[in-house]
Design a protein around this motif. Structure first.
Motif, PDB file in Angstrom:
ATOM      1  N   THR B  50      53.798 -66.184  -7.998  1.00  0.00           N
ATOM      2  CA  THR B  50      55.261 -66.301  -7.997  1.00  0.00           C
ATOM      3  C   THR B  50      55.838 -65.664  -9.258  1.00  0.00           C
ATOM      4  O   THR B  50      56.815 -64.908  -9.192  1.00  0.00           O
ATOM      5  CB  THR B  50      55.653 -67.790  -7.948  1.00  0.00           C
ATOM      6  N   LEU B  51      55.227 -65.964 -10.404  1.00  0.00           N
ATOM      7  CA  LEU B  51      55.710 -65.383 -11.663  1.00  0.00           C
ATOM      8  C   LEU B  51      55.564 -63.872 -11.666  1.00  0.00           C
ATOM      9  O   LEU B  51      56.456 -63.151 -12.133  1.00  0.00           O
ATOM     10  CB  LEU B  51      54.933 -65.975 -12.844  1.00  0.00           C
ATOM     11  N   ALA B  52      54.454 -63.368 -11.118  1.00  0.00           N
ATOM     12  CA  ALA B  52      54.236 -61.918 -11.080  1.00  0.00           C
ATOM     13  C   ALA B  52      55.346 -61.237 -10.280  1.00  0.00           C
ATOM     14  O   ALA B  52      55.854 -60.179 -10.675  1.00  0.00           O
ATOM     15  CB  ALA B  52      52.864 -61.604 -10.480  1.00  0.00           C
ATOM     16  N   HIS B  53      55.725 -61.865  -9.160  1.00  0.00           N
ATOM     17  CA  HIS B  53      56.806 -61.281  -8.362  1.00  0.00           C
ATOM     18  C   HIS B  53      58.129 -61.292  -9.139  1.00  0.00           C
ATOM     19  O   HIS B  53      58.898 -60.318  -9.090  1.00  0.00           O
ATOM     20  CB  HIS B  53      56.955 -62.022  -7.031  1.00  0.00           C
ATOM     21  N   ARG B  54      58.393 -62.380  -9.869  1.00  0.00           N
ATOM     22  CA  ARG B  54      59.637 -62.434 -10.649  1.00  0.00           C
ATOM     23  C   ARG B  54      59.637 -61.362 -11.736  1.00  0.00           C
ATOM     24  O   ARG B  54      60.639 -60.668 -11.942  1.00  0.00           O
ATOM     25  CB  ARG B  54      59.767 -63.798 -11.319  1.00  0.00           C
TER      26      ARG B  54
END
Lengths: 310, 186
Positions: B50-54
């Motif tokens: 999720t953080l990587a996508h953000r």
């Protein structure tokens, strides 16, 4: 999960866990380095009392991809041909430190005996016992159907499957009926009355004697091999008659709905239960079944051996 | 004891703090890589993805090009597999461009012992040969057991080994926050 002996032992959640794990394993198999370190230091014994090339190779490849050490133990040319009992073979394997025994045996129930007799401490995987069960074949068939008919996700609710041929001697059919029922599919068995086992009315499936009435209403049809080696009695008059009444040829294949797929556990008898036209058609997924078999067996070995001992 | 635990919960990063930290990390990644053209972001499931996508979206806004974002499950490479019951696998998805010759940024929510990252480096080794591998984490809580250090850190949070750090992200949980709770006996 400590052993895999019967497709009937798998509840829906366990079956889906194996299929989901197999999907991840399949994705890893596309990489340039196909080996995973997961089962390093574990020993898997392939104990094959009955001839089998593809199942043994499939298990061997699955274990090696997970970095397990693999020992192949074939009955022919081993101490078994000198009269050693299953018990003594098992004790020998235990002394050598086998973490899992993948067993194929001509006697129905041999894997169950091996798992429950307290001879060995490791896991037992049934790779086909007599005319009883072949759970990893059912898992790879379900995996293949799920990929084609359900986009690789969830269970098989509402999927209609026809299984055609020698149900009487087929461990593949029994395991498939049990697993497909668990996953919510509807199964229709098609066979001459002589090739249906006694008590078939208690199985969770329909039975038909007429292949042509079944084909238009299925999403997948599985053709079983006519097992010449198990045909000691006259189950049908001639091979040609069987082929004419129960074989899948091009004309019959065209009765299937547009999206339906054709499966076969192999090895095929071309011209007998399946014609060359069908076997070579786009709907036939036999080659894919073989590849999926490795992924499913990797998943089973990982789930049995990948964690702490229970 | 149960009610006492609830009082021990303290929020160390709010939703706004997480948003600002992700944007800063995005800027730092681009700065160090001198652009975004060779970048591949790989998140470690679940919240690392999720953080990587953000962060990937933030880099796209800064640089105006899409950055490939994927997921790298490290379960099969863990060094503690035999100590626990079998774990279910998470998703691995490597972007189509691959990682050969790319600058791979591993993204995870919390950096603790470093063993997860060690497993991720092993996993990357089987996927390809990146030009460089870098590490971005939202929280570095210390207590490393291996010689591994992050390149980009959202916030350094000193903790005791017994404390628990809980990262919540709105895509998975209901809201964004990082909380610390006192250690519980398991």
């Amino acid at each position: 999960m400590r052993h895999l002996l019967s497709a009937g032992d798998l509840d829906r959640d366990k079956a889906l866990l194996i299929l989901d794990t197999a999907a991840e394993m399949a994705a890893l198999s596309d990489r340039s380095v196909k080996k995973l370190p997961t089962l390093r230091g574990r020993t898997v014994v392939n104990l094959f009392f009955e001839d089998s090339t593809r199942t043994r190779i499939s298990f061997e490849l699955a274990a090696k991809r997970l970095s397990a050490d693999v020992i192949n133990f074939a009955a022919k040319g081993s101490s078994v041909s000198k009269g050693e009992s299953l018990k003594d073979t098992a004790l020998t394997l235990e002394a050598m430190g086998a973490d899992a025994v993948v067993i194929r045996h001509w006697d129905s129930g041999a894997p169950y005996r091996l798992a429950h007799a307290d001879w060995i401490g490791g896991s037992v995987v049934n790779a086909g016992d007599g005319t009883h069960e072949h759970p990893t074949q059912a898992l790879l068939d379900a995996y293949t159907m799920r990929r084609h008919l359900r986009d690789g996700k969830g269970a098989l609710e509402g999927v209609r499957v026809g299984i055609v041929g020698d149900i009487l001697h087929s461990r593949v059919a029994r395991s498939n009926v049990l697993l497909l029922q668990t996953l919510g599919a509807q199964v229709t068995l098609v066979a001459p009355p002589t090739l249906l086992p006694i008590g078939i009315d208690t199985w969770p499936c329909e039975v038909s004697y007429d292949i042509e009435s079944v084909l238009p209403n299925v999403d997948a049809v599985m053709m079983l091999r006519v097992q010449q080696e198990r045909m000691q009695a006259a189950y049908f008059p001639t091979a040609r008659e069987y082929s004419r009444l129960y074989g899948l040829n091009g004309d019959r294949m065209r009765l299937l709905p547009e999206h339906a797929i054709v499966l076969h556990p192999g090895p095929m008898n071309r011209g007998m239960e399946i014609s060359a036209e069908v076997a070579d058609s786009d709907r036939a997924v036999m080659v894919e079944q073989v590849a999926n078999g490795v992924s499913v067996r990797m998943a089973v070995l990982y789930l049995l051996l990948g964690g702490a001992k229970e | 004891m149960g009610s006492a635990r609830a009082h021990d919960l303290r929020t160390v990063l709010s939703g706004d703090d997480i948003a600002r930290a992700s944007r800063r990390i995005a800027h730092e990644i681009v700065e160090k890589a001198k652009g975004a053209s060779d970048l591949v972001l790989l998140g470690i499931p679940t919240r690392g993805v999720t953080l990587a996508h953000r962060i990937g979206r933030a880099i796209s806004e800064i640089e105006g090009i899409d950055v490939p974002v994927g997921a790298l499950d490290i379960t099969l490479y863990r060094d503690d597999l035999r100590l626990r019951p079998t774990r279910a696998l998470e998703e691995t998805s490597i972007p189509d461009v691959g990682i050969d010759g790319k600058i791979v940024v591993l993204v995870d929510d919390v950096l603790f012992s470093g063993r997860t990252i060690r497993a991720a480096l092993d996993a990357l080794n089987d996927v390809g040969r990146p030009a460089a591998v870098r590490l971005a984490v939202l929280v570095d809580r210390g207590h490393r057991e291996l010689p591994i250090r992050p390149d980009y850190v959202g916030k350094n949070i000193p903790t005791s080994p017994a404390e628990k750090v809980r990262v919540r992200l709105s895509e998975i949980d209901d809201s964004d926050s990082v909380e610390i709770s006192a250690g519980e006996d398991e």
